[in-house]
Design an enzyme around this catalytic site. Structure first.
Site, PDB file in Angstrom:
ATOM      1  N   HIS A 282       0.843  -1.202   0.000  1.00  0.00           N
ATOM      2  CA  HIS A 282       0.000   0.000   0.000  1.00  0.00           C
ATOM      3  C   HIS A 282       0.882   1.258   0.000  1.00  0.00           C
ATOM      4  CE1 HIS A 282      -3.721   2.219   1.320  1.00  0.00           C
ATOM      5  NE2 HIS A 282      -2.788   3.071   1.728  1.00  0.00           N
ATOM      6  N   GLU A 283       1.887   1.274   0.880  1.00  0.00           N
ATOM      7  CA  GLU A 283       2.768   2.440   0.979  1.00  0.00           C
ATOM      8  C   GLU A 283       3.681   2.575  -0.228  1.00  0.00           C
ATOM      9  OE1 GLU A 283       2.281   4.709   3.152  1.00  0.00           O
ATOM     10  OE2 GLU A 283       0.733   3.489   4.104  1.00  0.00           O
TER      11      GLU A 283
ATOM     12  N   HIS B  12       1.938   4.584  -2.883  1.00  0.00           N
ATOM     13  CA  HIS B  12       2.137   6.028  -2.706  1.00  0.00           C
ATOM     14  C   HIS B  12       3.536   6.440  -3.151  1.00  0.00           C
ATOM     15  CE1 HIS B  12      -1.608   6.530  -0.560  1.00  0.00           C
ATOM     16  NE2 HIS B  12      -1.241   5.734   0.426  1.00  0.00           N
TER      17      HIS B  12
END
Length: 373
Positions: free
Chosen positions: A66-67, A70
């Site tokens: 998920h990170e 980003h």
């Protein structure tokens, strides 16, 4: 994030874990391992807890993915990713700066949830198209569920969640003001935080148990949303001011034409505690700096014969700022270069004065007193 432990690099990005991560890792391992042992009595020895550890690591791998979503978008926008940190409440990609446009901020914020949704879709497809069952099928199922929850939870519209950053980008686009977007999304995050705390306390008031996790999440949202709102207000003030606005009124500046004796008599004895003075020429342009300690190398008997210019040392151009430069840019430079002060000059090289961190704080305090909220 302070107190993190460096684990290594991922795609050139430093990867850290906070000590609270180990607590969650142990808790998920034990609780899920116990669940597997009860669900599949045939699992013997420490196998349920080994599978629980594998499941816990896969869950954190999902947070990491998920990170990374980003991070990859940030890198594509030319934004440096300082680190990825895993902690009690999940993960955080620490970025060098904001996106330059609302559209950039939107895609940066939504990238993480999109990765989590993609993982949910992929895991669900694997589950439907294969015959994986038993403990591994259970792990696959919970992994898909966690990625779905991770995406949906982060889409809640309040800072510091991704949904809050999406909301920030939308308000920024509508108003044309980044800081209004941050304040609006920060307040939304605070409201959601209070709702989470209330949802943790209401069961207790109704005779049930205290929802500890809701209280923790609510506290986390309140703290971080409040900080984001406060920081945005300060940044907005700084962006509206220039370096010249924060120049010290009694900046230590001397002319290169003075003799050392005149310099000491007029600027040092009983008048200033400065350890270094900026030096200007006849046109007022910055030519360098003189350190008070350098006077010790010259016998006092020669002070009338030697000028300030002879002890002046050059100042690197990179360590000065233009008078019309945004004060927000100046603060960023001070932090990045770990400086406490900077000379401020005009386009023609004329020295305006010295700017210090303390003078910036004093300026903000004066403005706050003159315009109380």
């Amino acid at each position: 994030m302070n107190g993190t432990i460096r684990v290594g690099n991922l795609f050139g990005i430093p990867f850290n874990v906070h000590p609270t991560w180990f607590f969650v890792l142990a808790w998920v391992t034990v609780s899920y391992g116990s669940g597997l042992a009860a669900q599949f009595p045939g699992l013997g020895g420490g196998l349920p807890w080994l599978l629980g550890l594998i499941a816990a690591l896969l869950l954190f791998a999902s947070v990491l993915a998920h990170e990374l979503g980003h991070s990859f978008v940030a890198i594509k926008q030319g934004i440096e990713v300082k680190s990825i940190n895993l902690f009690l409440f999940g993960g955080l990609a620490s970025l060098e700066k904001e996106s330059k446009t609302p559209a950039g901020a939107f895609w940066l914020a939504i990238a993480g949830p999109l990765v989590s949704l993609a993982l949910f879709g992929l895991i669900s497809a694997i589950g439907f198209t294969t015959s994986i069952s038993g403990p591994f099928g259970a792990i696959l199922g919970v992994l898909g569920y966690v990625n779905l929850v991770l995406a949906l939870f982060n889409l809640i519209p309040g800072l510091p969640l991704d949904g809050g950053n999406i909301l920030k980008a939308l308000v920024w686009k509508i108003t044309g003001n980044l800081y209004k977007g941050v304040v609006f999304a920060g307040r939304a995050g605070q409201v959601i935080g209070w709702i989470a705390i209330a949802s943790g306390l209401v069961p207790l008031l109704l005779g049930g148990g205290l929802n500890f996790w809701n209280l923790l999440i609510g506290w986390f949202l309140l703290q971080n949303a409040g900080r984001a709102t406060q920081a945005a207000r300060v940044q907005e003030q700084l962006a509206a001011l220039t370096a010249e606005d924060a120049v010290m009124t009694d900046s230590p500046i001397v002319s290169e034409s003075l003799s050392l004796r005149e310099f000491v008599n007029e600027f040092i004895i009983g008048k200033s505690e400065a350890s270094r003075f900026l030096v200007t020429n006849e046109e007022g342009q910055l030519v360098g700096a003189i350190a008070v300690d350098d006077l010790k190398a010259v016998p006092t008997s020669q002070w009338t014969e030697i000028s300030v210019a002879q002890l002046t040392k050059p100042v690197e151009f990179s360590t000065t700022v233009k008078s019309d430069q945004s004060l927000l840019e100046v603060v960023t430079l001070l932090e990045q270069e770990k400086l406490t002060q900077l000379p401020v000059i005009r386009e023609n090289g004329v020295l305006v004065g010295l700017l210090e961190k303390a003078s910036i704080l004093n300026l903000l305090q004066r403005r706050a007193q003159a315009n109380p909220a």
